[in-house]
Design a protein around this motif. Structure first.
Motif, PDB file in Angstrom:
ATOM      1  N   SER A 254     -75.260 -34.327  93.977  1.00 35.88           N
ATOM      2  CA  SER A 254     -76.087 -35.511  93.788  1.00 35.88           C
ATOM      3  C   SER A 254     -77.457 -35.438  93.703  1.00 35.88           C
ATOM      4  O   SER A 254     -78.540 -36.166  93.639  1.00 35.88           O
ATOM      5  N   LEU A 255     -77.997 -34.133  94.265  1.00 40.21           N
ATOM      6  CA  LEU A 255     -79.430 -33.842  94.235  1.00 40.21           C
ATOM      7  C   LEU A 255     -79.950 -33.793  92.851  1.00 40.21           C
ATOM      8  O   LEU A 255     -79.582 -32.905  91.977  1.00 40.21           O
ATOM      9  N   PRO A 256     -81.214 -34.421  92.474  1.00 46.63           N
ATOM     10  CA  PRO A 256     -81.730 -34.214  91.266  1.00 46.63           C
ATOM     11  C   PRO A 256     -82.263 -32.661  90.991  1.00 46.63           C
ATOM     12  O   PRO A 256     -82.803 -32.343  92.075  1.00 46.63           O
ATOM     13  N   LYS A 257     -82.323 -32.297  89.999  1.00 44.47           N
ATOM     14  CA  LYS A 257     -82.788 -30.914  89.694  1.00 44.47           C
ATOM     15  C   LYS A 257     -84.073 -31.194  88.749  1.00 44.47           C
ATOM     16  O   LYS A 257     -84.291 -32.215  88.190  1.00 44.47           O
ATOM     17  N   LEU A 258     -84.991 -30.272  88.903  1.00 45.57           N
ATOM     18  CA  LEU A 258     -86.252 -30.375  88.239  1.00 45.57           C
ATOM     19  C   LEU A 258     -86.064 -30.291  86.585  1.00 45.57           C
ATOM     20  O   LEU A 258     -86.548 -31.175  85.828  1.00 45.57           O
ATOM     21  N   ASN A 259     -85.461 -29.318  86.225  1.00 48.16           N
ATOM     22  CA  ASN A 259     -84.970 -29.486  84.541  1.00 48.16           C
ATOM     23  C   ASN A 259     -83.622 -30.121  84.587  1.00 48.16           C
ATOM     24  O   ASN A 259     -82.571 -29.378  84.169  1.00 48.16           O
ATOM     25  N   GLU A 260     -83.690 -31.316  84.641  1.00 49.84           N
ATOM     26  CA  GLU A 260     -82.552 -32.193  84.671  1.00 49.84           C
ATOM     27  C   GLU A 260     -81.912 -32.182  83.535  1.00 49.84           C
ATOM     28  O   GLU A 260     -82.452 -32.664  82.303  1.00 49.84           O
ATOM     29  N   GLU A 261     -80.575 -31.874  83.272  1.00 53.38           N
ATOM     30  CA  GLU A 261     -79.951 -32.185  82.069  1.00 53.38           C
ATOM     31  C   GLU A 261     -78.832 -33.337  82.151  1.00 53.38           C
ATOM     32  O   GLU A 261     -78.447 -33.949  81.042  1.00 53.38           O
ATOM     33  N   ARG A 262     -78.426 -33.768  83.194  1.00 57.54           N
ATOM     34  CA  ARG A 262     -77.493 -34.922  83.256  1.00 57.54           C
ATOM     35  C   ARG A 262     -78.162 -36.213  83.280  1.00 57.54           C
ATOM     36  O   ARG A 262     -79.098 -36.543  83.723  1.00 57.54           O
ATOM     37  N   ALA A 263     -77.457 -37.210  82.522  1.00 62.52           N
ATOM     38  CA  ALA A 263     -77.844 -38.543  82.212  1.00 62.52           C
ATOM     39  C   ALA A 263     -77.832 -39.374  83.276  1.00 62.52           C
ATOM     40  O   ALA A 263     -78.787 -40.050  83.879  1.00 62.52           O
ATOM     41  N   THR A 264     -76.802 -39.260  84.232  1.00 63.11           N
ATOM     42  CA  THR A 264     -76.533 -39.834  85.583  1.00 63.11           C
ATOM     43  C   THR A 264     -76.164 -38.874  86.453  1.00 63.11           C
ATOM     44  O   THR A 264     -75.425 -37.758  86.304  1.00 63.11           O
ATOM     45  N   LEU A 265     -76.624 -39.026  87.852  1.00 60.16           N
ATOM     46  CA  LEU A 265     -76.089 -38.449  88.936  1.00 60.16           C
ATOM     47  C   LEU A 265     -74.938 -38.701  89.431  1.00 60.16           C
ATOM     48  O   LEU A 265     -74.405 -39.862  89.322  1.00 60.16           O
ATOM     49  N   PRO A 266     -74.145 -37.735  89.690  1.00 58.49           N
ATOM     50  CA  PRO A 266     -72.640 -37.972  90.241  1.00 58.49           C
ATOM     51  C   PRO A 266     -72.877 -38.692  91.741  1.00 58.49           C
ATOM     52  O   PRO A 266     -73.597 -38.410  92.148  1.00 58.49           O
ATOM     53  N   ILE A 267     -71.739 -39.627  91.800  1.00 59.25           N
ATOM     54  CA  ILE A 267     -71.883 -40.204  93.242  1.00 59.25           C
ATOM     55  C   ILE A 267     -70.480 -39.713  93.854  1.00 59.25           C
ATOM     56  O   ILE A 267     -69.541 -39.120  93.228  1.00 59.25           O
ATOM     57  N   LEU A 268     -70.444 -39.885  95.125  1.00 57.02           N
ATOM     58  CA  LEU A 268     -69.277 -39.177  95.934  1.00 57.02           C
ATOM     59  C   LEU A 268     -68.104 -40.062  95.467  1.00 57.02           C
ATOM     60  O   LEU A 268     -68.081 -41.431  95.607  1.00 57.02           O
ATOM     61  N   ASP A 269     -67.050 -39.269  95.351  1.00 52.33           N
ATOM     62  CA  ASP A 269     -65.983 -39.935  95.231  1.00 52.33           C
ATOM     63  C   ASP A 269     -65.009 -39.920  96.609  1.00 52.33           C
ATOM     64  O   ASP A 269     -64.636 -39.102  96.968  1.00 52.33           O
ATOM     65  N   ARG A 270     -65.205 -41.310  97.117  1.00 46.69           N
ATOM     66  CA  ARG A 270     -64.987 -41.147  98.688  1.00 46.69           C
ATOM     67  C   ARG A 270     -63.411 -41.306  98.695  1.00 46.69           C
ATOM     68  O   ARG A 270     -62.787 -40.820 100.096  1.00 46.69           O
ATOM     69  N   ALA A 271     -62.756 -41.827  98.030  1.00 49.15           N
ATOM     70  CA  ALA A 271     -61.065 -41.954  97.926  1.00 49.15           C
ATOM     71  C   ALA A 271     -60.752 -40.550  97.930  1.00 49.15           C
ATOM     72  O   ALA A 271     -59.668 -40.000  98.853  1.00 49.15           O
ATOM     73  N   ALA A 272     -61.018 -39.738  97.026  1.00 44.58           N
ATOM     74  CA  ALA A 272     -60.514 -38.401  97.204  1.00 44.58           C
ATOM     75  C   ALA A 272     -60.902 -37.561  98.155  1.00 44.58           C
ATOM     76  O   ALA A 272     -60.194 -37.003  98.736  1.00 44.58           O
TER      77      ALA A 272
END
Lengths: 282, 352
Positions: A254-272
């Motif tokens: 979930s940490l953003p990177k400097l050369n970000e390619e993802r459109a949205t940052l993943p969130i924790l899947d708490r259930a899993a």
């Protein structure tokens, strides 16, 4: 002998729905090293720090199979004995100097307080030590700053004053509870640098509590990852890439990177995650 | 700008910095008083009491009435009347009292010290007990200490003053004979002490008349304690809540982290920051007491301003009412200004 030994530490608060355990069986040992505790808010990391300092008052309850500091059992230590340790052998830097410094007492007098109650030094000897402490946190004109009130200094300087206040007695253990999260990004590195320098030079043990994985990885030797009151993983500072636990992996992802390619940052899947932890506990 | 210009302007600015604050203080006080006078003046004109009738009586002929009205200047435009009123007040002339037949200023000089003495003793008792009680209750929040102090405070709100006064008199004066009865001093000592300040305790001490001092003290102690009890209830409750607010602050944890003893945490770290708020609370209670507690003054036959004002009101004695109102207004202004000055002394954040 380690500086601090914690075994099965539990902190419990009563609530309307029965007792709530905020720290659930924490065990670790700390030598004269820099240990980081990371976790999200509510993971129990701050409560761990306060429990070690003996600052969890009623109605909170602290239990442990072992809680030793410099070979002394801290469990059931009478308050007047504990007070002799606090500020002298162990100390804690709090988050925001805007709130953690007393607004109506001069900075110099606040730093001198630890000396006032732990030593027999005269007022003038205390003053010398206060100025030395201010110099140690790289304040150029300690004489002037000692006379100021907290509202007259910046956040970065306030936090340096806080650190000076906590090292003036040269304690063996320093706990830093989110010491930079209230500061401007530009002064964070400087404050951590000063703290790191003092800790190393005086051979103190440091317990750095933070939610910032990268920061902890940079300034600590070892990292404990906490989730829901438990340690889920222990990592070497340079070995973030060896993380195994899904929570740590989730945090890292979930940490953003400097050369970000993802459109949205993943969130924790708490259930899993909870499913995984239930499986691990069994 | 040349160098010489800078050099001559600097001292001028410094002088202005030194002169301006006291000047501003005097100006604000003057403006506040002018406003106060305007209000009392307007009240004096709008009340449905004819000041002329109060002087000539309701059986006077129309000619007498008109002559009196002329003589009192009531035909003049109100601006002129107001200017004359302000001029009179500045010279210390508050007019004649219809009910006592004396100058209102003289009456007030007699009754106000009586109230001042009782209120001062009352507030001292209220602060000396109320503040530590509030601090103690906050330190022991939720325990029996807190509960007992809360009940005492509640009693201070709930019990009527006259009832406490009467019961106090029955018990401590009539039954136990521990204190003096109603009035400021025993009758056979009345008027034996030369009046300097009008405060009997002070005057008798100055005169070295310790018999009079003892008698005055035995008379004042019960009503002042009752007043003190009422202000104690308020002061203790406010102190408690101010302290609880401070004890929840981060810097309290900092102090404990440093190993500061709990007593010092309480009085140095938590109490110091609330002094400013407490001054407001204490100032307000003191001002309230200085208005004169009519109930207590009546029960104890205390010749104070509350009694005087009530009697004047019942007799439609407007000069006396306005004079007393002015004194009470002045008390509020003085206490406000005094607490402002104390703020700056006690809170470094208010100094700039």
């Amino acid at each position: 002998m380690s500086l601090l030994a914690v075994d099965n530490l539990r902190v419990t608060f009563p609530s309307d729905q029965g007792p709530v355990e905020v720290v659930r069986g924490l065990s670790f040992a700390l030598g004269r090293e820099r240990l980081g505790i990371v976790g999200e808010s509510g993971s129990g990391k701050s409560m761990t720090g306060r429990a070690i300092m003996g600052l969890i008052g009623a109605p909170g309850r602290v239990t442990a199979d072992r809680l030793e500091f410099e070979g002394r059992d801290l469990r059931n230590l009478p308050e007047w004995e504990f007070r002799k340790l606090r500020g002298a052998r162990m100390s804690m830097v709090l988050q925001d100097p805007k709130f953690s410094l007393n607004p109506v007492i001069r900075i110099g007098d606040q730093i001198a307080e630890a000396l006032e109650f732990h030593t027999q030094l005269s007022a003038s000897a205390r003053r010398v030590r206060v100025l030395e402490a201010l110099e140690a946190v790289r304040i150029d004109d300690p004489e002037r700053v000692a006379r100021l009130y907290p509202h007259e200094v910046s956040g970065g300087m306030g936090q340096r004053v806080m650190i000076a206040m906590m090292v003036v007695m040269e304690p063996a253990l320093m706990i830093a509870d989110e010491p930079t999260s209230a500061l401007d990004v530009s002064v964070r590195g400087q404050v951590l640098d000063i703290m790191d320098d003092l800790v190393r030079r005086r051979g103190m043990g440091l317990l750095l509590i933070s939610h910032d994985l990268n920061m902890v990885a940079r300034w600590c030797d070892r990292i404990l990852v906490m989730y829901r009151g438990q340690i889920v993983e222990e990592l070497g500072a340079g070995a973030l890439n060896t993380a195994q636990h899904p929570y740590t992996l989730g945090l890292l992802a979930s940490l953003p990177k400097l050369n970000e390619e993802r459109a949205t940052l993943p969130i924790l899947d708490r259930a899993a995650l909870d499913g995984f932890m239930a499986g691990a506990a069994r | 700008m040349t160098l010489t210009q800078t050099m001559t302007q600097a001292p001028a600015r410094k002088l202005a910095q030194r002169v301006w604050p006291p000047l501003r203080f005097v100006l604000t006080v003057a403006v506040t008083f002018l406003g106060l006078l305007a209000i009392t003046f307007v009240i004096g004109r709008v009340v449905p009491i004819d000041p002329v009738l109060a002087v000539v009586g309701d059986r006077a002929s129309v000619e007498t009435y008109e002559a009196a009205r002329q003589a009192m200047g009531l035909h003049d435009p109100w601006v002129v009347q107001f200017a004359r009123y302000v001029g009179d007040v500045v010279q210390g002339d508050l007019g004649q009292s219809v009910s006592t037949g004396r100058a209102v200023a003289d009456d007030l000089a007699r009754v106000f010290p009586a109230t001042l003495e009782m209120a001062t003793l009352g507030i001292l008792i209220g602060v000396a007990l109320g503040v530590p009680m509030g601090v103690w209750a906050a330190a022991r929040q939720g325990t029996w200490v807190d509960q007992v102090i809360r009940v005492i405070g509640l009693a201070g709100y709930a019990i009527p003053a006259f009832w406490l006064g009467l019961v106090g008199l029955v018990l401590f004066y009539a039954k136990l004979r521990w204190v003096g009865g109603p009035g400021r001093i025993d009758i056979f000592l009345d008027g034996m002490v030369p009046v300097r300040s009008g405060l009997l305790l002070l005057d008798s001490a100055i005169a070295g008349n310790w018999e009079a001092f003892r008698s005055a003290f035995s008379h004042i102690v019960l009503p002042a304690t009752i007043l003190g009890f009422f202000s104690l209830a308020y002061i203790a409750r406010m102190t408690r809540s101010f302290m609880l607010e401070q004890l929840g602050q981060e810097f309290i944890i900092t102090a404990r982290v440093k190993g500061v003893p709990e007593r010092v945490v309480l009085w140095r770290h938590a109490f110091r920051p609330i002094r400013v708020q407490l001054i407001t609370v204490i100032g307000l209670s003191y001002a309230g007491l200085l208005e004169g507690s009519v109930m207590i003054e009546t029960v104890f036959s205390w010749p104070g301003i509350g009694n005087y004002l009530t009697t004047a009101l019942l007799n439609a004695d407007m000069n006396a009412v306005l004079g007393a109102t002015l004194v009470i207004g002045a008390v509020f202004v003085a206490i406000n200004k005094g607490s402002d000055a104390l703020y700056r002394l006690l809170d470094p954040r208010a100094r700039t």
